[in-house]
Write an enzyme that holds these catalytic residues in place. Structure first.
Site, PDB file in Angstrom:
ATOM      1  N   CYS A 291       0.732  -1.210  -0.009  1.00  0.00           N
ATOM      2  CA  CYS A 291       0.054   0.091   0.227  1.00  0.00           C
ATOM      3  C   CYS A 291       0.933   1.206   0.005  1.00  0.00           C
ATOM      4  O   CYS A 291       0.584   2.309  -0.887  1.00  0.00           O
ATOM      5  CB  CYS A 291      -1.117   0.044   1.185  1.00  0.00           C
ATOM      6  SG  CYS A 291      -0.181   0.111   2.742  1.00  0.00           S
TER       7      CYS A 291
ATOM      8  N   HIS B  74      -2.405   0.916   6.687  1.00  0.00           N
ATOM      9  CA  HIS B  74      -2.883   1.085   5.696  1.00  0.00           C
ATOM     10  C   HIS B  74      -3.043   2.347   5.060  1.00  0.00           C
ATOM     11  O   HIS B  74      -3.408   3.216   5.738  1.00  0.00           O
ATOM     12  CB  HIS B  74      -4.088  -0.014   5.556  1.00  0.00           C
ATOM     13  CG  HIS B  74      -4.505  -0.075   3.951  1.00  0.00           C
ATOM     14  ND1 HIS B  74      -3.535  -1.050   3.135  1.00  0.00           N
ATOM     15  CD2 HIS B  74      -5.372   0.250   3.218  1.00  0.00           C
ATOM     16  CE1 HIS B  74      -4.235  -1.163   2.039  1.00  0.00           C
ATOM     17  NE2 HIS B  74      -5.180  -0.386   2.036  1.00  0.00           N
TER      18      HIS B  74
ATOM     19  N   HIS C  18      -6.036   1.716  -3.730  1.00  0.00           N
ATOM     20  CA  HIS C  18      -4.891   1.353  -2.839  1.00  0.00           C
ATOM     21  C   HIS C  18      -4.693   0.052  -3.284  1.00  0.00           C
ATOM     22  O   HIS C  18      -4.997  -0.884  -4.112  1.00  0.00           O
ATOM     23  CB  HIS C  18      -5.775   1.170  -1.436  1.00  0.00           C
ATOM     24  CG  HIS C  18      -6.658   0.121  -1.130  1.00  0.00           C
ATOM     25  ND1 HIS C  18      -6.591  -0.884  -0.503  1.00  0.00           N
ATOM     26  CD2 HIS C  18      -8.233   0.132  -1.841  1.00  0.00           C
ATOM     27  CE1 HIS C  18      -7.806  -1.487  -0.235  1.00  0.00           C
ATOM     28  NE2 HIS C  18      -8.724  -1.032  -1.336  1.00  0.00           N
TER      29      HIS C  18
END
Length: 123
Positions: A27, A77, A89
């Site tokens: 990510c 994240h 993402h």
């Protein structure tokens, strides 16, 4: 917007932990690479990117802003806001995807939203 166009071009890239290329990206590696492609240097990890960005309210989010999630109290994240309540993402199970934020929020803890102030062109 250049950030969104670049992020969209990564869709389909596989997830690779520690990766930051089109061969595979996690990510934060994905976010760092997208911003670097448009001339903006960001730190490497999602925690560092969270610390680097300026906090804004979720209601103020704009295309190109970063949205962060946490696990066990730590930033775990990050995604790029793509408009229409969606983010792009790198999902550990699906690679780089465009996904509704609400869908992701069901199983994850929202940690905050960040803006890279004064460094993004809206063109």
């Amino acid at each position: 917007m250049k950030i969104l166009a670049e992020a969209n071009s990564w869709i389909g890239t596989p997830y690779v932990y520690g990766g930051n290329s089109r061969i595979g990206a996690d990510c934060s590696g994905f976010v760092q690479s997208v911003f670097l492609a448009v001339g903006i240097s960001l730190p490497r990890t999602s925690q560092q990117q969270f610390d680097y960005s300026e906090r804004i309210n979720l209601e103020e989010i704009e295309i190109g802003d970063l949205i962060f999630f946490k696990r066990k109290g730590k930033i775990s994240h990050v995604g790029i806001y793509a408009g229409d309540s969606e983010m792009i993402h790198s999902s550990s199970s699906r690679g780089v995807i465009r996904q509704p934020i609400e869908e992701y929020l069901r199983n994850n803890n929202y940690a905050g939203t960040g803006k890279i102030i004064g460094k993004i062109s809206k063109k």
